[in-house]
Design a protein around this motif. Structure first.
Motif: not given
Length: 441
Positions: A1-4, A25-29, A41-45, A49-51
């Motif tokens: 699970m990845v949470i931004g 949980v993997t955090l995407e900062w 920044l959000v568009d690039g994230s 990768q899949r959040v």
């Protein structure tokens, strides 16, 4: 699970502390220095990768809300009464008067509740609730006017840019919910993501049938070849595959596996592989239901429909009445049918900016409601998405004239009433066009 996590650079340490109790949980900062950088920044994230879920404050949300997929679980940070209470006690510890004070972002109800609990005069707390349309300059002007009028010693601001502007002349407290509030909202978002992922684990069945091509075709040999092909297809690595009579092979798996193998019910490369490597035409049908028996029954209906097509194809039939197909062997655009309105639904979906599957689900919900209105949260529950996603979906439907406001309801004694909406997808399909939002109002 990845949470931004969309946060200001100065807040990362607090978020790291709050996330210590979150395991698995993997955090995407997604860290920004200035609010204007949030959108890029959000568009690039999202592209990188899949959040699985996104946690962000009201300001970042307002900056990028139109970029967020409708089915993405999103949690918007809201400072609780506890955070305001702590800020007031911090002021007292510094020798400042708790009131008068100027506050932004908190809603008026929270401010009144905290004032009563701490036995403060609510009239001495000047509050500017959050409004995404207000600029930093306007909020700063509000605080300066309140300071001049009340003689307050300090300001409580949850806006980083506002606090930076005011600190040049005025003490400022606040800026971020406390670790307890952050931790609770992080855990709640993780549970929402987990619930969504669980829905993708619904049981599903697939049936692959060798086409009848005359007496010269050895059906038993063709079926064995088809089964070996499926067993060696990486997408079906976790599926259970078995014989089904002379012409067919049956596959049992979770819904998510079939979604991946069919590019979200758009194409099925295994059909093309069977034709190229084995020289046989194959039809496939998928069923998603509440039990293995119902899945198999729905898959039988789907494959019977696929066999009527002139070229190799596949169909999906769900227990909710949704039919998707024909799926092409190589990935052509999705053709979607729902009862007799396939072309109209597909056209309308393109105009509205939703998937045909989502629009057909909404059409099925509208039929089940039989003219009754529905709240955004109830609609979200029907679709298996989060409440914020349900509200975003309602806004998109409203912009296209596919819902109309139908009063409101007060579920709980406290809190805001929930608006009710009547779905108008059936009339838009029958009428041949979506109704402009202005006309719907």
């Amino acid at each position: 699970m990845v949470i931004g996590l969309v946060i200001h650079a100065s807040h990362r340490a607090v978020f790291e502390d709050a996330a210590r109790t979150l395991a698995g949980v993997t955090l995407e900062w997604i860290v920004y220095e200035h609010e204007d950088a949030v959108r890029e920044l959000v568009d690039g994230s999202l592209a990188r990768q899949r959040v699985d879920g996104l946690l962000l404050g009201p300001v970042p949300y307002a900056k990028c809300r139109d970029l967020l997929p409708a089915d993405l679980p999103v949690a918007i940070l809201r400072s609780a009464g506890l955070d305001l209470s702590l800020a007031l006690f911090k002021a007292l510890a510094r020798g400042w008067r708790p009131t008068p004070v100027s506050v932004d972002t908190y809603d008026s109800q929270t401010v009144d509740e905290v004032a009563r609990a701490l036995e403060l005069d609510p009239a001495q707390i000047t509050c500017l609730p959050y409004d995404p349309e207000q600029s930093v300059a306007e909020i700063v002007a509000f605080h300066r006017a309140a300071l001049a009028r009340t003689g307050a010693d300090y300001v409580i601001s949850l806006r980083t840019a506002v606090a930076a502007e005011l600190r040049q002349s005025t003490p400022v407290l606040g800026g971020l919910p406390g670790p307890a509030t952050l931790r609770a909202q992080l855990h709640e978002l993780a549970l929402q993501v987990q619930s969504k992922q669980a829905s993708a684990l619904r049981f599903a069945a697939g049936i692959f049938l060798v086409g009848r091509a005359g007496p010269q075709l050895d059906l038993d040999r063709a079926r064995v070849g088809l089964m070996n092909l499926l067993l060696n297809t990486p997408e079906f690595g976790d599926a259970w595959i078995d014989n089904r009579g002379r012409r067919g092979v049956v596959v049992f798996a979770h819904q998510a596996l079939f979604e991946q193998a069919t590019n979200s019910w758009v194409s099925l490369p295994a059909l093309n592989q069977a034709q190229e490597t084995l020289g046989i035409r194959v039809a496939a049908g998928f069923g998603v239901g509440a039990s293995a028996r119902s899945c198999l029954h729905l898959a039988e209906r789907a494959v019977a429909r696929a066999e009527q097509e002139e070229s190799p194809s596949a169909y999906l039939v769900e227990d909710g009445g949704v039919i998707i197909g024909p799926m092409s062997p190589a990935g052509a655009a999705l053709a979607f049918t729902y009862r007799e309105h396939g072309a109209e639904l597909e056209r309308l979906a393109g105009e509205v900016g939703l998937s045909a599957a989502t629009l057909s689900r909404l059409s099925a919900i509208e039929r089940a409601l039989e003219g009754r209105a529905i709240s955004p949260s109830d609609l979200a529950q029907h679709l298996g998405i989060t409440d914020p996603s349900g509200r975003r979906l309602i806004r998109k439907l409203s912009d296209s004239g596919l819902v109309e406001v139908e009063g409101s309801t007060q579920v709980h004694r406290k809190g805001r009433p929930a608006r009710l909406y009547r779905l108008r997808i059936g009339s838009a399909v029958d009428g041949g066009a979506a109704v402009p939002a202005e006309a719907a109002r």
